[in-house]
Design a protein around this motif. Structure first.
Motif, PDB file in Angstrom:
ATOM      1  N   GLN A  96      19.507 -47.995  34.673  1.00  0.00           N
ATOM      2  CA  GLN A  96      18.558 -48.058  33.751  1.00  0.00           C
ATOM      3  C   GLN A  96      19.173 -49.833  33.330  1.00  0.00           C
ATOM      4  O   GLN A  96      20.183 -50.110  32.932  1.00  0.00           O
ATOM      5  CB  GLN A  96      19.408 -47.085  32.623  1.00  0.00           C
ATOM      6  N   LEU A  97      18.971 -50.249  32.451  1.00  0.00           N
ATOM      7  CA  LEU A  97      18.286 -51.272  31.629  1.00  0.00           C
ATOM      8  C   LEU A  97      17.965 -51.256  30.370  1.00  0.00           C
ATOM      9  O   LEU A  97      16.838 -50.715  30.061  1.00  0.00           O
ATOM     10  CB  LEU A  97      17.413 -52.577  31.887  1.00  0.00           C
ATOM     11  N   ALA A  98      18.674 -51.713  29.604  1.00  0.00           N
ATOM     12  CA  ALA A  98      18.579 -51.473  28.239  1.00  0.00           C
ATOM     13  C   ALA A  98      18.025 -52.814  27.082  1.00  0.00           C
ATOM     14  O   ALA A  98      18.615 -54.033  27.168  1.00  0.00           O
ATOM     15  CB  ALA A  98      19.240 -50.559  27.508  1.00  0.00           C
ATOM     16  N   ALA A 120      15.306 -47.790  27.160  1.00  0.00           N
ATOM     17  CA  ALA A 120      15.205 -48.654  28.202  1.00  0.00           C
ATOM     18  C   ALA A 120      14.827 -48.495  29.180  1.00  0.00           C
ATOM     19  O   ALA A 120      14.012 -47.443  29.421  1.00  0.00           O
ATOM     20  CB  ALA A 120      16.813 -48.101  28.720  1.00  0.00           C
ATOM     21  N   LEU A 152      10.596 -54.520  30.476  1.00  0.00           N
ATOM     22  CA  LEU A 152      12.285 -54.313  29.154  1.00  0.00           C
ATOM     23  C   LEU A 152      11.656 -55.733  28.585  1.00  0.00           C
ATOM     24  O   LEU A 152      11.163 -56.306  27.216  1.00  0.00           O
ATOM     25  CB  LEU A 152      13.374 -54.578  29.164  1.00  0.00           C
ATOM     26  N   ALA A 185      20.280 -56.103  27.010  1.00  0.00           N
ATOM     27  CA  ALA A 185      21.456 -56.205  28.158  1.00  0.00           C
ATOM     28  C   ALA A 185      20.940 -56.625  29.699  1.00  0.00           C
ATOM     29  O   ALA A 185      19.996 -57.147  30.378  1.00  0.00           O
ATOM     30  CB  ALA A 185      21.479 -54.999  28.664  1.00  0.00           C
ATOM     31  N   GLU A 194      23.944 -52.924  33.915  1.00  0.00           N
ATOM     32  CA  GLU A 194      24.156 -52.104  33.773  1.00  0.00           C
ATOM     33  C   GLU A 194      24.974 -50.812  31.892  1.00  0.00           C
ATOM     34  O   GLU A 194      24.496 -50.713  31.963  1.00  0.00           O
ATOM     35  CB  GLU A 194      24.103 -50.754  34.922  1.00  0.00           C
ATOM     36  N   GLU A 233      26.251 -53.475  30.119  1.00  0.00           N
ATOM     37  CA  GLU A 233      26.187 -53.701  28.865  1.00  0.00           C
ATOM     38  C   GLU A 233      25.213 -52.660  28.171  1.00  0.00           C
ATOM     39  O   GLU A 233      25.227 -51.791  27.469  1.00  0.00           O
ATOM     40  CB  GLU A 233      25.533 -55.218  28.774  1.00  0.00           C
ATOM     41  N   SER A 234      24.204 -52.044  29.094  1.00  0.00           N
ATOM     42  CA  SER A 234      23.241 -51.148  28.878  1.00  0.00           C
ATOM     43  C   SER A 234      23.921 -49.535  28.326  1.00  0.00           C
ATOM     44  O   SER A 234      23.473 -48.581  28.011  1.00  0.00           O
ATOM     45  CB  SER A 234      22.663 -50.524  29.858  1.00  0.00           C
TER      46      SER A 234
END
Length: 455
Positions: free
Chosen positions: A219-221, A279, A289, A307, A310, A312-313
């Motif tokens: 995931q990226l958030a 995310a 995003l 973020a 990964e 930081e997410s």
């Protein structure tokens, strides 16, 4: 009492029957406040199906109540003992019996911890999506009993959508098998779904066939800061209306943010009134995003911070998972509500909760699975202060009433237990309540399974 203990002991191995009062006290309740707990006559920790059947046959013959338990991480008192009962703790039935990558299923015992199952199936490139905040402690049996959700349910759904079949020991000790191992199946009434969310009132789950999915991409958030709950609610509405399917869409209000910072020292932005976390685990999460970030800005976000990677997410998601323990640390005791409303009424629930907190002079933080409209207002109070405890209970009930007024439900994933029995009757209405009681009597005519819970 002596007859009960001698008969239980006759069919159990050494160490499975606990009778020490101090030890039994530790099994007498879950994590809910304001829920009475009785003194059990015995605690049994079975390791096999036959041991569970022995307990239920004995209890049925002697008319002794039985309270099934998982890890006792529940928040509604559903696992609380009643006086003279047998607490049936399923923690030792903790085997992953089968992982089938072709059919994408896992077969597990009820004491398997959610996080342990996730790790086991990940080795096969698969995932079990339901991930309650307590996923590192809670068990699959408990998840089934309460119909748990989690942070990723906005995209992947809740526990009920992953339970394909069950083996259940009924109140009289008979074994019932429900459901299937196949991807499809509509033979007869859906008894499997009936047990999901039943909180141990219809039978004791001893084995579950669970659906799995291919492991998602990382995931990226992003985090979006808002000056009001109304703007954050508008952003959620726009994200969903535009057809986005985030893998996570979570919200924390300012009270929660301050509490999380105090507990974790994460330096979340305390000037914001609402922090929205989104995310994606899609092939191009950065593009998704970016699109969601624009929708947040259009809804009034003061800042949108994606973020960079990964790791930081993961920090952002860790902050959200820390929300409940952080709020509990404010005063040492909390009542955690679980009101779910239509997404379009999310801001109304948040604003209404803030007004209730002010009226009762209490700290109430709100974290939410915003993509589902499932909010967790957390009432912080000092249990040693009788007046504050009274105001806490009043505020809790007012929040549930507000949820029903907004077209919602009194529980999205925590269950009814003891805490919300009266409110369930209001939500179901007299006809719905009577039908549910009829179902319960059909499975447990003697009323020995988890008495005093749910209905």
């Amino acid at each position: 009492m002596s007859d009960l203990l001698s008969r239980l002991r006759a069919g159990l191995p050494d160490g499975a029957l606990l009778t020490d009062p101090d030890v039994m006290a530790s099994y007498s309740h879950d994590m809910a406040s304001f829920c009475p707990a009785g003194r059990p006559a015995a605690v049994v920790l079975p390791r096999s199906l036959e041991e569970v059947r022995h307990v239920m046959r004995t209890a049925s013959e002697l008319r002794v109540p039985v309270v099934p338990q998982g890890a006792r991480t529940g928040l509604s008192g559903a696992a609380n003992a009643v006086d003279g009962c047998v607490v049936l703790s399923l923690l030792r039935m903790d085997r992953v019996l089968e992982i089938d990558p072709v059919n994408r299923i896992a077969v597990v015992e009820p004491g398997v911890v959610n996080a342990d199952l996730s790790k086991a199936v990940a080795a096969h490139g698969l995932a079990y999506p339901p991930d309650p905040s307590s996923w590192e402690q809670c068990t699959i049996g408990g998840n089934i009993g309460t119909g748990s959700g989690g942070l990723c349910c906005v995209k992947y759904g809740v526990t009920a959508e992953y339970v394909l079949g069950l083996d259940v020991v009924l109140a009289d000790g008979r074994l019932l098998s429900t459901g299937r191992r196949t991807a499809k199946g509509v033979a007869g009434y859906d008894l499997t779904r009936l047990f999901v969310g039943a909180e141990g009132t219809l039978g004791v789950v001893v084995r579950a066939v669970l659906a799995l999915r291919p492991a998602p991409a990382p995931q990226l958030a992003l985090a979006a800061e808002f000056g009001s709950a109304r703007d954050a609610g508008e952003a959620v509405a726009r994200i969903m209306a535009e057809g986005h399917t985030p893998s996570l869409l979570e919200l924390m209000d300012s009270t929660t943010i301050v509490a999380v910072n105090r507990l974790t020292r994460m330096s979340l932005p305390e000037s914001t009134r609402a922090l929205l976390l989104a995310a994606f685990d899609t092939p191009d999460p950065a593009a998704d995003l970016a699109a969601v970030g624009e929708l947040c800005r259009a809804a009034g976000a003061n800042a949108v911070v994606p973020a960079e990677d990964e790791a930081e997410s993961g920090m952002l998601l860790a902050a959200r998972r820390a929300a409940l323990p952080a709020l509990e640390a404010v005063t040492g005791t909390t009542m955690i509500d679980d009101v779910c409303v239509p997404r379009s009424r999310l801001a109304d629930l948040l604003e209404g909760t803030a007004a209730i907190a002010e009226r009762h002079r209490l700290t109430i933080g709100v974290c939410a699975h915003a993509g589902d409209g499932n909010t967790h207002p957390v009432v912080c109070f000092d249990p040693a202060d009788p007046d504050e405890s009274r105001r806490a209970r009043l505020s809790f009930d007012e929040i549930m009433g507000l949820g029903l007024e907004l077209g919602g439900t009194i529980t999205g994933e925590h269950g009814v237990g003891v805490l919300k029995r009266e409110w369930l009757a209001r939500e179901l209405g007299p006809v719905g309540l009577e039908m549910q009681r009829s179902i319960r009597r059909a499975f447990d005519p003697l009323g020995i399974l988890n008495p005093g819970k749910v209905l």
